[in-house]
Design an enzyme around this catalytic site. Structure first.
Site, PDB file in Angstrom:
ATOM      1  N   ILE A 245       0.789  -1.151  -0.072  1.00  0.00           N
ATOM      2  CA  ILE A 245      -0.269  -0.205   0.113  1.00  0.00           C
ATOM      3  C   ILE A 245       0.898   1.248   0.151  1.00  0.00           C
ATOM      4  O   ILE A 245       1.604   1.409   1.073  1.00  0.00           O
ATOM      5  CB  ILE A 245      -0.845   0.159   1.210  1.00  0.00           C
ATOM      6  CG1 ILE A 245      -1.724  -1.248   1.143  1.00  0.00           C
ATOM      7  CG2 ILE A 245      -1.862   1.431   1.115  1.00  0.00           C
ATOM      8  CD1 ILE A 245      -2.692  -1.279   2.380  1.00  0.00           C
ATOM      9  N   PRO A 246       0.827   1.925  -1.281  1.00  0.00           N
ATOM     10  CA  PRO A 246       2.006   2.849  -1.305  1.00  0.00           C
ATOM     11  C   PRO A 246       1.998   4.188  -0.754  1.00  0.00           C
ATOM     12  O   PRO A 246       2.048   5.111  -1.397  1.00  0.00           O
ATOM     13  CB  PRO A 246       2.282   2.928  -2.734  1.00  0.00           C
ATOM     14  CG  PRO A 246       0.885   2.936  -3.245  1.00  0.00           C
ATOM     15  CD  PRO A 246       0.184   1.675  -2.445  1.00  0.00           C
ATOM     16  N   CYS A 247       1.821   4.239   0.646  1.00  0.00           N
ATOM     17  CA  CYS A 247       1.576   5.627   1.066  1.00  0.00           C
ATOM     18  C   CYS A 247       2.993   6.434   0.943  1.00  0.00           C
ATOM     19  O   CYS A 247       3.076   7.548   1.344  1.00  0.00           O
ATOM     20  CB  CYS A 247       1.410   5.439   2.670  1.00  0.00           C
ATOM     21  SG  CYS A 247       2.763   4.441   3.551  1.00  0.00           S
ATOM     22  N   HIS A 248       4.217   5.682   0.509  1.00  0.00           N
ATOM     23  CA  HIS A 248       5.227   6.619   0.679  1.00  0.00           C
ATOM     24  C   HIS A 248       5.332   7.443  -0.738  1.00  0.00           C
ATOM     25  O   HIS A 248       6.206   8.363  -0.759  1.00  0.00           O
ATOM     26  CB  HIS A 248       6.469   5.467   0.143  1.00  0.00           C
ATOM     27  CG  HIS A 248       6.291   4.688  -0.973  1.00  0.00           C
ATOM     28  ND1 HIS A 248       5.803   3.375  -0.906  1.00  0.00           N
ATOM     29  CD2 HIS A 248       6.729   4.725  -2.457  1.00  0.00           C
ATOM     30  CE1 HIS A 248       5.805   2.958  -1.920  1.00  0.00           C
ATOM     31  NE2 HIS A 248       6.260   3.573  -2.788  1.00  0.00           N
ATOM     32  N   ARG A 249       4.152   7.114  -1.850  1.00  0.00           N
ATOM     33  CA  ARG A 249       3.986   7.970  -2.898  1.00  0.00           C
ATOM     34  C   ARG A 249       3.212   9.461  -2.492  1.00  0.00           C
ATOM     35  O   ARG A 249       2.969  10.188  -3.309  1.00  0.00           O
ATOM     36  CB  ARG A 249       3.244   7.243  -3.937  1.00  0.00           C
ATOM     37  CG  ARG A 249       4.107   5.973  -4.298  1.00  0.00           C
ATOM     38  CD  ARG A 249       3.366   5.385  -5.347  1.00  0.00           C
ATOM     39  NE  ARG A 249       3.904   4.045  -5.623  1.00  0.00           N
ATOM     40  CZ  ARG A 249       3.622   2.843  -6.256  1.00  0.00           C
ATOM     41  NH1 ARG A 249       2.328   3.000  -6.405  1.00  0.00           N
ATOM     42  NH2 ARG A 249       4.195   1.897  -6.257  1.00  0.00           N
TER      43      ARG A 249
END
Length: 282
Positions: A245-249
């Site tokens: 789940i790409p919360c880094h984006r």
């Protein structure tokens, strides 16, 4: 082997922090290598093995100016136009093959009393990880500093679940995302504990493509709650599944990288790694 992997990650993390703090000065290879007490040759080789590009190109991908450029070009229509970036290559498979299933109230009532959770530890390009799964999918994935501390954190989320240290096929499939061997990747299923709002935020995050960026405000608009940026930020900050789940984006609207549960240097590193992979595919 595991210890050397962590040492190399720590070196790269330190390099990323230095680049992030000094990107306006565009530090050269010699300067960054000196900070790590490595020869320029050794540092260049180590960095390219890890990131797939030279430190100079990585600096371009991870600078705040890169983030601001993306936001300026795509701003309000980010979710529509971001598909121009990276989706012609293998990176798109990461996002398209992930399916979220929310836990029922009975599945996490009383601290997960009826849940059987397998957990294991693995290496990634961004440091050691712990990954945990139920029979329905991945329920937890995080970057860790110590195994016992990480496991204690998992237990606190599901204090009454039955835990078994075991590598299962669900975990193995999820970890293929780091190998770039997409032929082995099957649909990744996530089994998440969360409110309807939190699950909506997770679904919105999955729409930000590999190599793309978004903002808290854009995520709020995507879930049709444009005034809920602060609540979105809280939900993103409690994301239980790193990278998948790409919360880094998600970065700040001004273009700054912003905070990350597992450290801003790591977030910067992942953004640069994805950007580099996207460039290679074009």
């Amino acid at each position: 082997m595991e210890e050397q992997h962590q040492i190399n990650y720590d070196r790269i993390s330190k390099a990323i922090s230095y680049i992030q703090d000094n990107f306006k000065d565009q530090p050269d290879l010699n300067e960054v290598a000196e900070e790590l007490n490595l020869s320029p040759f050794h540092f260049q080789r180590l960095f390219k093995d890890w990131a797939g590009v030279s430190p100079k190109k990585f600096l371009q991908y991870t600078s705040v100016s890169y983030a601001k450029q993306l936001l300026k070009e795509e701003q309000a229509s980010l979710f529509d136009t971001a598909f121009k970036t990276g989706l012609s290559g293998t990176g798109r498979l990461h996002d398209l093959f992930i399916n979220i299933e929310g836990m029922t109230p009975g599945e996490f009532k009383n601290g997960g009393e009826k849940l059987a959770i397998n957990y294991s530890f693995a290496e990634s390009p961004f440091g050691d990880m712990m990954v945990a799964s139920t029979t329905k999918g991945i329920c937890h994935m995080s970057f860790i500093q110590g195994r016992q501390h990480a496991f204690s954190g998992l237990q606190s989320q599901f204090p009454n679940a039955k835990f078994t240290q075991k590598v299962d096929l669900i975990q193995q499939n999820a970890l293929y995302i780091f190998t770039q061997d997409w032929k082995k990747l099957q649909e990744v299923k996530l089994h998440l504990k969360g409110t309807d709002f939190q699950l909506k935020v997770c679904e919105a995050l999955l729409k930000v493509p590999f190599g793309g960026l978004s903002t808290y405000g854009n995520i709020a608009k995507e879930i049709q709650s444009p005034k809920a940026s602060r609540a979105v930020g809280t939900a993103i900050g409690s994301n239980p599944v790193a990278f998948l789940i790409p919360c880094h984006r998600v970065i700040q609207s001004g273009g700054n990288i912003g905070n990350y549960m597992w450290g801003t240097p790591r977030k910067t590193a992942i953004i640069g790694w994805e950007a580099a992979r996207t460039q290679e595919e074009q």
